[in-house]
Design an enzyme around this catalytic site. Structure first.
Site, short mmCIF file in Angstrom:
data_model
loop_
_atom_site.label_atom_id
_atom_site.label_comp_id
_atom_site.label_asym_id
_atom_site.label_seq_id
_atom_site.Cartn_x
_atom_site.Cartn_y
_atom_site.Cartn_z
CG ASP A 13 -2.38 -0.79 1.29
OD1 ASP A 13 -2.01 -1.54 0.18
OD2 ASP A 13 -2.08 -1.74 2.02
CE LYS A 16 2.46 -1.96 -4.65
NZ LYS A 16 2.40 -2.42 -2.99
N GLY A 40 -4.68 -4.57 -4.07
CA GLY A 40 -5.52 -3.16 -4.41
C GLY A 40 -5.06 -2.33 -4.60
CG HIS A 41 -2.10 -2.05 -7.02
ND1 HIS A 41 -1.14 -2.81 -7.70
CD2 HIS A 41 -1.55 -2.40 -5.81
CE1 HIS A 41 -0.19 -3.21 -7.25
NE2 HIS A 41 -0.35 -3.22 -5.96
CD GLN A 216 1.23 -9.29 -2.68
OE1 GLN A 216 1.70 -9.60 -3.78
NE2 GLN A 216 -0.33 -8.23 -2.57
#
Ligand code: GDP
Ligand code: IMO
Ligand code: MG
Length: 415
Positions: A13, A16, A40-41, A216
């Site tokens: 988080d 990225k 989750g981007h 990650q």
């Protein structure tokens, strides 16, 4: 003509998604190489917020996007993501590796049950079936995207013969016919995207610009992270070679993404965690709630011991610092420069989590600043913010290439 890597250097988080989107305009192809929909981007364009779990964030710049062999794919989530994009008028130019392992409903069930059994020692996974799917891959009991369109039912039934022994012990019942029916529906929708990404990527990497989007973060790496409080893949730079089929010689630049403070979601040691007011302040101001699970992220100061370790193993060339604006308005800001353990100073990130849990951060304190939010030029940053950034860059001995001052694409300073 180069392969460039974007890797999170903390516990995920870091931003990225935002950084990948920003760089994607000058790339031809963007590739995910590990992890799955535990990622989750977030990419914010104007007033619109996109959340990606599997499809590389470069898709919003209309680039070719590839899901490599090292990714574990939940076909249901992939279909949903494609449909979300289509609903927003974007037809993804997507290729998914035929070698990527598939997440099955039983992987998700096992993820939940294993966590329950671990009770207070649970990892705090995203419960997306990531660990059980990678376990099956390594045990050679996996089913791959290529199998989805080639004798899926026969292959699944063969695997279920072994898995059912385990399911009995866990009290899991699998309706194989229903599973096959559901997955063959996904297969129909995904068939046109499945292909040999390894030959494809190697055919373009010498002539085109390819961006590798890590998921990650380094401290969640199965080998280098705070094991067993890690994910089950290799977010580190080495993961690109194994997860995309690319030689290390083709990766010309490695960009490490670093949040201006530290966050962690899930369990496991985090030496600079601030459990009081400061932690709450960072969580609220930084909107630190998980993109995938909505869980509140634990927050604390930046940790140079951990970052030096991350930079060393990944050979980071440049750093993108994100969320600097979240520190705006604080009177003082701390930077962890070492750990105190057993009366001595530790400069190395320990391999043992029992030791890491007992490490007390040694801090250098900096004066705060008023405002960096939405700034677009380095010259406009307050002098104390520049001091903070210079200190981090000097300590890591790595130049900063990007300073991010807000979630939108344009809130970005490129150096
Ligand atoms: P990722 O998993 O590394 O892509 O990061 P996430 O998207 O899960 O979390 C980062 C969050 O911070 C997202 O909500 C982003 O929109 C947001 N974000 C990214 N960069 C910045 C920044 O510079 N400032 C602020 N305030 N928010 C940012
Ligand atoms: P992005 O790509 C933050 C964490 C989970 C848990 C541990 C293991 O958005 O940075 P898993 O489901 O992978 O078995 O969970 O890893 N985790 C993440 N934390 N960002 C992520 O991805 C994460 N993906 C997994 O919270 O602690
Ligand atoms: Mg995320």
């Amino acid at each position: 003509m180069a392969g460039v890597a974007i890797i999170g250097l903390q516990w995920g988080d870091e931003g990225k998604g935002k950084i990948t989107d920003f760089f994607s305009s000058s790339f031809d192809c963007v590739v995910r190489y590990q992890g799955g929909d535990n990622a989750g981007h977030t990419v914010v364009i104007g007033n619109k917020k996109y959340k990606f779990h599997l499809i590389p964030s470069g898709v919003l710049q209309n680039k070719k996007v590839v899901i490599g062999n090292g990714v574990v794919v939940n076909p249901r989530v992939l279909v949903e993501e494609i449909e979300m994009l289509k609903g927003n008028g974007i037809e993804p130019d997507l290729m998914v590796s035929d070698r990527a392992n598939i997440i099955m409903p039983y992987h998700i069930m096992l993820d939940g049950l294993e966590e329950e059994l671990l009770a207070e020692k649970k990892i705090g996974t995203t419960k997306r079936g990531i660990g059980p799917c990678y376990s099956d891959k390594i045990a050679r009991h996996g089913i791959r995207m290529g199998d989805l369109i080639n004798d899926f039912d026969k292959k699944l039934k063969r695997i279920l013969k072994i898995k059912e022994k385990l399911f009995d012990a866990y009290g899991i019942k699998i309706d194989a016919e229903k599973l096959i029916e559901d997955y063959l529906k996904y297969a129909k929708k995904l068939e046109k995207y499945i292909g040999d990404t390894i030959y494809y990527l190697n055919s373009i990497i010498d002539d085109k610009n390819v961006l590798f989007e890590g998921a990650q973060g380094f401290l969640l790496d199965i080998d280098y992270g705070t094991y067993p409080y890690t994910t089950s893949s290799n977010p580190c730079v080495g993961g690109i070679c194994t997860g995309a089929g690319i030689s290390p010689k083709k990766i010309e630049k490695i960009i490490g993404v670093v949040k201006a403070y530290t966050t962690r979601v899930g369990k496991g040691p985090m030496p600079t965690e601030e459990k009081g007011q400061i932690g709450e302040y960072l969580a609220e101001k930084g909107k630190e709630f998980g993109t995938t699970t909505g869980r509140k992220r634990r927050c604390g100061w930046i940790d140079l011991v951990a970052l030096k370790y991350a930079c060393m193993v990944n050979g980071v060339d440049e750093i993108a610092i994100t969320k600097l604006d979240v520190l705006d308005g604080l009177e003082e800001i701390k930077v962890c420069i070492g750990y105190e353990y057993d009366g001595k100073e530790l400069k190395k990130f320990p391999s043992s989590i029992e030791i890491l849990e007992q490490c007390k951060p040694i801090y250098e304190t900096f004066k705060g600043w008023e405002k960096t939010r939405n700034k677009k030029n380095y010259e406009d940053l307050p002098v104390n913010a520049k001091r903070y950034l210079d200190y981090i860059s000097n300590e890591l001995k790595i130049p900063i290439c990007i300073i991010s001052t807000g979630e939108r694409r344009e809130d970005t300073i490129q150096l």
